[in-house]
Design an enzyme around this catalytic site. Sequence first.
Site, mmCIF file in Angstrom:
data_model
loop_
_atom_site.group_PDB
_atom_site.id
_atom_site.type_symbol
_atom_site.label_atom_id
_atom_site.label_comp_id
_atom_site.label_asym_id
_atom_site.label_seq_id
_atom_site.Cartn_x
_atom_site.Cartn_y
_atom_site.Cartn_z
ATOM 1 C CG ASN A 120 -1.828 1.200 1.298
ATOM 2 O OD1 ASN A 120 -1.438 2.329 0.799
ATOM 3 N ND2 ASN A 120 -3.104 1.104 1.638
ATOM 4 C CD GLU B 4 -4.743 4.806 0.679
ATOM 5 O OE1 GLU B 4 -5.236 5.874 1.271
ATOM 6 O OE2 GLU B 4 -4.194 3.900 1.569
ATOM 7 C CE1 TYR C 152 -6.791 0.899 1.462
ATOM 8 C CE2 TYR C 152 -7.728 2.125 -0.253
ATOM 9 C CZ TYR C 152 -7.163 2.013 0.947
ATOM 10 O OH TYR C 152 -7.510 2.930 1.775
ATOM 11 C CG ASP D 50 -4.776 -1.664 3.728
ATOM 12 O OD1 ASP D 50 -4.872 -2.380 4.722
ATOM 13 O OD2 ASP D 50 -4.619 -0.360 3.727
ATOM 14 C CG ASN E 111 -8.058 -0.739 5.795
ATOM 15 O OD1 ASN E 111 -7.182 -0.364 6.719
ATOM 16 N ND2 ASN E 111 -8.321 -0.422 4.658
ATOM 17 C CG ASP F 244 0.286 5.237 5.750
ATOM 18 O OD1 ASP F 244 0.558 4.529 4.455
ATOM 19 O OD2 ASP F 244 -0.943 5.539 6.312
ATOM 20 C CG HIS F 245 0.178 0.698 4.493
ATOM 21 N ND1 HIS F 245 -0.787 -0.401 5.030
ATOM 22 C CD2 HIS F 245 -0.479 1.774 4.336
ATOM 23 C CE1 HIS F 245 -1.916 -0.043 5.037
ATOM 24 N NE2 HIS F 245 -1.714 1.398 4.841
#
Length: 255
Positions: free
Chosen positions: A7, A35, A108, A147, A149, A245-246
């Site tokens: 991601n 993303e 995603y 991802d 989540n 951030d991933h």
Amino acid sequence: MKITSWNVNGLRAVMKKDFSRSLAALQTDILCLQETKAQDEQVSAALEGIDGYHVYSNSAVRKGYSGVAILTRVAPLAVTADIGIEEHDQEGRVLTAEFDDFFLVTVYTPNSGNELVRLPYRQSWDAAFLAFVKTLEKQKPVLMCGDFNVAHREIDLARPKPNYNKSAGYTQQEIDGMDRIIDAGFIDTFRHLHPEEVKYSWWSYRAGARARNVGWRIDYVLGTASLVEQQVSGASIHNEILGSDHCPVAVTLDR
């Protein structure tokens, strides 16, 4: 064959953060992105200087939002977008590449959002996505990455107790969704090969979370049991790769 999922939290942004060097360091045959936050033509333009990969993408109707892509050295037999349900096919969340021995799905998964406002939609998505991959599996094994989540178990996030049923990504409903994938016969490759290892794939940008390793493991490579048991020889989380951030997660397949 090495298959990696990342991601990137904005493809055009990560291109300015040594993406080419990161890609070279990963030494991957296939890279699945989530993303991308870009339309298909913007994905193609951003990756124009990347040699040696076929590039496929699926973008959201809404510009600058969501989006997935696959970069692959091995040309797939076919590539298809979405899961065939209008409600879920507006946000560019799924792309499937068919290879000789398996389907590769990059996903995603929707975030349940602040104050869990999108949790009901997320539950609907989880059920529809699982039905989609089970339909694919009737034809050949499936490897799905991306991802998701959700932190599946307490070991998968640094602070489970204060986040349980309060934070998106660690509600019982989301955990149940991942349980259903596992119960349907898919294997979490990293946890299969590293049952006790504490390692994360996402960190908040707030309060220096990554430097302090206050993270979550919400990025997965999941596969049909027969494929994982017979061909997956390695599973890794590349904490050293920066730019998002991933961080990337990967598996190695013996073929």
